[in-house]
Design a protein around this motif. Structure first.
Motif, PDB file in Angstrom:
ATOM      1  N   GLU A   1       0.851  -1.182   0.000  1.00 39.33           N
ATOM      2  CA  GLU A   1       0.000   0.000   0.000  1.00 39.33           C
ATOM      3  C   GLU A   1       0.888   1.234   0.000  1.00 39.33           C
ATOM      4  OE1 GLU A   1      -2.612  -0.362   3.340  1.00 39.33           O
ATOM      5  OE2 GLU A   1      -3.717  -2.020   2.430  1.00 39.33           O
ATOM      6  N   GLY A   2       0.411   2.272  -0.665  1.00 36.45           N
ATOM      7  CA  GLY A   2       1.168   3.517  -0.717  1.00 36.45           C
ATOM      8  C   GLY A   2       0.272   4.644  -1.154  1.00 36.45           C
ATOM      9  N   GLU A   3       0.892   5.779  -1.447  1.00 40.64           N
ATOM     10  CA  GLU A   3       0.139   6.948  -1.878  1.00 40.64           C
ATOM     11  C   GLU A   3       0.935   7.693  -2.940  1.00 40.64           C
ATOM     12  OE1 GLU A   3      -2.324  10.712   0.022  1.00 40.64           O
ATOM     13  OE2 GLU A   3      -1.301   9.296   1.346  1.00 40.64           O
ATOM     14  N   THR A   4       0.228   8.102  -3.995  1.00 39.66           N
ATOM     15  CA  THR A   4       0.830   8.868  -5.086  1.00 39.66           C
ATOM     16  C   THR A   4       0.025  10.153  -5.261  1.00 39.66           C
ATOM     17  OG1 THR A   4      -0.566   7.924  -6.817  1.00 39.66           O
ATOM     18  CG2 THR A   4       1.444   6.699  -6.267  1.00 39.66           C
ATOM     19  N   SER A   5       0.313  10.894  -6.306  1.00 37.19           N
ATOM     20  CA  SER A   5      -0.442  12.120  -6.573  1.00 37.19           C
ATOM     21  C   SER A   5      -1.917  11.839  -6.844  1.00 37.19           C
ATOM     22  CB  SER A   5       0.180  12.893  -7.737  1.00 37.19           C
ATOM     23  OG  SER A   5       0.136  12.130  -8.922  1.00 37.19           O
TER      24      SER A   5
ATOM     25  N   LEU B   1      -1.609  -2.477  -4.116  1.00 34.36           N
ATOM     26  CA  LEU B   1      -1.101  -3.330  -5.186  1.00 34.36           C
ATOM     27  C   LEU B   1      -0.983  -4.746  -4.666  1.00 34.36           C
ATOM     28  CD1 LEU B   1       0.207  -3.685  -8.055  1.00 34.36           C
ATOM     29  CD2 LEU B   1       2.399  -3.416  -6.893  1.00 34.36           C
ATOM     30  N   GLU B   2      -1.606  -5.675  -5.386  1.00 38.80           N
ATOM     31  CA  GLU B   2      -1.436  -7.093  -5.086  1.00 38.80           C
ATOM     32  C   GLU B   2      -0.604  -7.706  -6.195  1.00 38.80           C
ATOM     33  OE1 GLU B   2      -5.216  -8.966  -4.403  1.00 38.80           O
ATOM     34  OE2 GLU B   2      -5.683  -7.617  -2.727  1.00 38.80           O
TER      35      GLU B   2
ATOM     36  N   PHE C   1       6.223 -11.542  -7.578  1.00 38.13           N
ATOM     37  CA  PHE C   1       6.130 -10.089  -7.435  1.00 38.13           C
ATOM     38  C   PHE C   1       5.823  -9.377  -8.747  1.00 38.13           C
ATOM     39  CE2 PHE C   1       7.086  -5.938  -5.484  1.00 38.13           C
ATOM     40  CZ  PHE C   1       6.426  -6.124  -4.292  1.00 38.13           C
ATOM     41  N   TYR C   2       4.996 -10.017  -9.575  1.00 39.78           N
ATOM     42  CA  TYR C   2       4.446  -9.356 -10.760  1.00 39.78           C
ATOM     43  C   TYR C   2       3.044  -8.880 -10.410  1.00 39.78           C
ATOM     44  CZ  TYR C   2       8.327 -11.105 -13.494  1.00 39.78           C
ATOM     45  OH  TYR C   2       9.585 -11.344 -13.972  1.00 39.78           O
ATOM     46  N   PRO C   3       2.619  -7.717 -10.916  1.00 43.33           N
ATOM     47  CA  PRO C   3       1.321  -7.166 -10.514  1.00 43.33           C
ATOM     48  C   PRO C   3       0.143  -8.031 -10.947  1.00 43.33           C
ATOM     49  CG  PRO C   3       2.214  -5.918 -12.346  1.00 43.33           C
ATOM     50  CD  PRO C   3       3.284  -6.878 -11.913  1.00 43.33           C
ATOM     51  N   VAL C   4      -0.849  -8.109 -10.058  1.00 41.71           N
ATOM     52  CA  VAL C   4      -2.098  -8.814 -10.319  1.00 41.71           C
ATOM     53  C   VAL C   4      -3.255  -7.821 -10.285  1.00 41.71           C
ATOM     54  CG1 VAL C   4      -3.690 -10.585  -9.455  1.00 41.71           C
ATOM     55  CG2 VAL C   4      -1.216 -10.982  -9.384  1.00 41.71           C
ATOM     56  N   LEU C   5      -3.258  -6.929  -9.278  1.00 41.80           N
ATOM     57  CA  LEU C   5      -4.335  -5.969  -9.109  1.00 41.80           C
ATOM     58  C   LEU C   5      -3.782  -4.680  -8.505  1.00 41.80           C
ATOM     59  CD1 LEU C   5      -7.474  -5.447  -9.110  1.00 41.80           C
ATOM     60  CD2 LEU C   5      -7.446  -6.277  -6.750  1.00 41.80           C
ATOM     61  N   LEU C   6      -4.104  -3.557  -9.138  1.00 41.06           N
ATOM     62  CA  LEU C   6      -3.733  -2.244  -8.619  1.00 41.06           C
ATOM     63  C   LEU C   6      -5.006  -1.430  -8.507  1.00 41.06           C
ATOM     64  CD1 LEU C   6      -1.715  -0.005  -7.814  1.00 41.06           C
ATOM     65  CD2 LEU C   6      -1.457   0.496 -10.255  1.00 41.06           C
ATOM     66  N   GLU C   7      -5.317  -0.969  -7.298  1.00 39.85           N
ATOM     67  CA  GLU C   7      -6.555  -0.218  -7.061  1.00 39.85           C
ATOM     68  C   GLU C   7      -6.273   1.133  -6.421  1.00 39.85           C
ATOM     69  OE1 GLU C   7     -10.336  -2.635  -5.907  1.00 39.85           O
ATOM     70  OE2 GLU C   7      -8.652  -3.407  -4.719  1.00 39.85           O
ATOM     71  N   PHE C   8      -6.822   2.178  -7.047  1.00 46.46           N
ATOM     72  CA  PHE C   8      -6.894   3.510  -6.462  1.00 46.46           C
ATOM     73  C   PHE C   8      -8.366   3.713  -6.123  1.00 46.46           C
ATOM     74  CE2 PHE C   8      -3.196   3.688  -9.205  1.00 46.46           C
ATOM     75  CZ  PHE C   8      -2.287   4.472  -8.510  1.00 46.46           C
ATOM     76  N   LYS C   9      -8.794   3.276  -4.944  1.00 40.65           N
ATOM     77  CA  LYS C   9     -10.220   3.241  -4.610  1.00 40.65           C
ATOM     78  C   LYS C   9     -10.878   4.616  -4.646  1.00 40.65           C
ATOM     79  CE  LYS C   9     -10.415  -1.096  -2.267  1.00 40.65           C
ATOM     80  NZ  LYS C   9     -10.792  -1.867  -1.138  1.00 40.65           N
ATOM     81  N   ASP C  10     -10.226   5.635  -4.080  1.00 38.62           N
ATOM     82  CA  ASP C  10     -10.839   6.965  -4.032  1.00 38.62           C
ATOM     83  C   ASP C  10     -11.013   7.566  -5.418  1.00 38.62           C
ATOM     84  OD1 ASP C  10     -10.982   6.755  -1.292  1.00 38.62           O
ATOM     85  OD2 ASP C  10      -9.152   7.916  -0.934  1.00 38.62           O
ATOM     86  N   SER C  11     -10.200   7.138  -6.373  1.00 39.91           N
ATOM     87  CA  SER C  11     -10.266   7.664  -7.737  1.00 39.91           C
ATOM     88  C   SER C  11     -11.010   6.736  -8.686  1.00 39.91           C
ATOM     89  CB  SER C  11      -8.856   7.903  -8.266  1.00 39.91           C
ATOM     90  OG  SER C  11      -8.173   8.789  -7.420  1.00 39.91           O
TER      91      SER C  11
END
Length: 146
Positions: free
Chosen positions: A111-115, A121-122, A127-137
């Motif tokens: 978990e993290g925060e960007t602009s 990120l799961e 360690f290859y991406p499966v799911l990336l969610e920006f819930k608020d956006s």
């Protein structure tokens, strides 16, 4: 821009090429995502955006469609640009300490925060991406497994 620190050890997203299903609010499309550790390239494969290619390397956004090619260098990029969102999330995750990455069934969660805001990120066990969610956006990337 990123609320993560510089990585000293641990897990990191390395180069990959994967197809993904993207949802942004009520809009859905499929794309190919290529991350080489230095930039992200996203190529739309469905809807009327098919053929649109977006790139971002932390400094320059590139847009290519048919025979039109544009690039822009500055910091006024829309944070919902999918190439910018992916790049910033991947850079943020690569800056996390291994202790900040939790183990989940079949992989890892970071978990993290960007602009664009907070994200989750799961990844798979490699360690290859499966799911990336920006819930608020309401921006979600579901990466296809090969």
């Amino acid at each position: 821009m990123c609320a993560c620190s510089v990585q000293t050890q641990g897990k990191a997203l390395n180069g990959f090429s994967k197809n993904a299903s993207v949802t942004f609010g009520n809009f859905n499309y499929n794309c190919a995502v290529v991350y080489n550790g230095k930039s992200v390239t996203l190529s739309a494969q469905s809807t009327s955006a098919a053929g649109l290619v977006l790139t971002y390397d932390g400094k320059t956004v590139g847009i290519t469609y048919d025979d039109i090619s544009l690039s822009q260098i500055n910091n006024n990029f829309d944070s919902s640009n999918p190439a910018v969102a992916l790049y910033e999330a991947f850079e943020c995750v690569n800056g996390l300490e291994e202790s900040d990455i939790s183990t989940i069934k079949n992989g890892y969660r970071a978990e993290g925060e960007t602009s664009l805001g907070k994200f989750t990120l799961e990844t798979d066990s490699d360690f290859y991406p499966v799911l990336l969610e920006f819930k608020d956006s309401e921006l979600t990337f579901e990466f296809k497994t090969e």
